[in-house]
Design a protein around this motif. Sequence first.
Motif, PDB file in Angstrom:
ATOM      1  N   UNK A   1      30.769  39.093  40.141  1.00 22.65           N
ATOM      2  CA  UNK A   1      30.629  37.835  40.566  1.00 22.65           C
ATOM      3  C   UNK A   1      31.540  36.914  40.147  1.00 22.65           C
ATOM      4  N   UNK A   2      31.691  37.113  38.712  1.00 24.04           N
ATOM      5  CA  UNK A   2      32.756  36.260  37.991  1.00 24.04           C
ATOM      6  C   UNK A   2      33.517  37.044  36.893  1.00 24.04           C
ATOM      7  N   UNK A   3      34.672  36.572  36.824  1.00 25.79           N
ATOM      8  CA  UNK A   3      35.767  37.415  35.972  1.00 25.79           C
ATOM      9  C   UNK A   3      35.248  37.781  34.575  1.00 25.79           C
ATOM     10  N   UNK A   4      34.559  36.772  33.933  1.00 28.27           N
ATOM     11  CA  UNK A   4      34.093  37.076  32.562  1.00 28.27           C
ATOM     12  C   UNK A   4      32.971  38.310  32.524  1.00 28.27           C
ATOM     13  N   UNK A   5      32.442  38.849  33.600  1.00 25.82           N
ATOM     14  CA  UNK A   5      31.464  39.639  33.763  1.00 25.82           C
ATOM     15  C   UNK A   5      32.255  41.058  34.218  1.00 25.82           C
ATOM     16  N   UNK A   6      33.274  41.231  34.316  1.00 26.84           N
ATOM     17  CA  UNK A   6      34.165  42.126  35.023  1.00 26.84           C
ATOM     18  C   UNK A   6      34.523  43.100  33.714  1.00 26.84           C
ATOM     19  N   UNK A   7      34.134  44.270  34.051  1.00 22.76           N
ATOM     20  CA  UNK A   7      34.733  45.325  32.981  1.00 22.76           C
ATOM     21  C   UNK A   7      36.262  45.740  33.120  1.00 22.76           C
ATOM     22  N   UNK A   8      37.047  45.768  34.212  1.00 25.53           N
ATOM     23  CA  UNK A   8      38.197  46.050  34.499  1.00 25.53           C
ATOM     24  C   UNK A   8      39.204  44.793  34.449  1.00 25.53           C
ATOM     25  N   UNK A   9      38.721  43.632  34.987  1.00 29.98           N
ATOM     26  CA  UNK A   9      39.726  42.558  34.971  1.00 29.98           C
ATOM     27  C   UNK A   9      38.866  41.228  34.388  1.00 29.98           C
ATOM     28  N   UNK A  10      38.446  41.593  33.010  1.00 27.91           N
ATOM     29  CA  UNK A  10      37.880  40.576  32.333  1.00 27.91           C
ATOM     30  C   UNK A  10      38.881  39.320  32.010  1.00 27.91           C
TER      31      UNK A  10
END
Length: 154
Positions: free
Chosen positions: A88-97
């Motif tokens: 839901x937010x970029x900083x929680x993404x594995x692929x698009x941190x």
Amino acid sequence: MLTKKGKYGLKALVDLARLAPGETAFINDIAARNNIPKKFLDTILLELRNVGILRSKKGPGGGYSLSRPASEIRIGHVIRTLDGPLAPIRCASRTAYEACDDCADPETCQVRRSMTDVRDAIAAILDNMTLEQFVADGGRIEGAKEQFPISAAS
């Protein structure tokens, strides 16, 4: 949140999954059956073809079809293809941190930690859901409600 692009892509895949083996469908027919703007659907189906989910054939007997059985197509892969990361937010993404501008310490940030849990829950469901399941029973995964109960406030 699922975008219109993701929603329309899933609707088109459901439409194609319901075809008889070896049968194809023209984009105009898929668009009309599912109330999807044809020009938008052109872009969506091209993306799905480019990642190997669909195949297309020109000429008589042409159109679109699934490139492999619906039991081998994961909904999580489809959504990531069309809408990007599930987080839901970029900083929680594995692929698009991407680190947040306002965060001094991402490792201890409670918002990031909570949204990482949300991402993991979403991925656990969508990465285990096949197009075949999605078509057969509206995408319900056995035990998902019990594993991830939803409160009345949702």
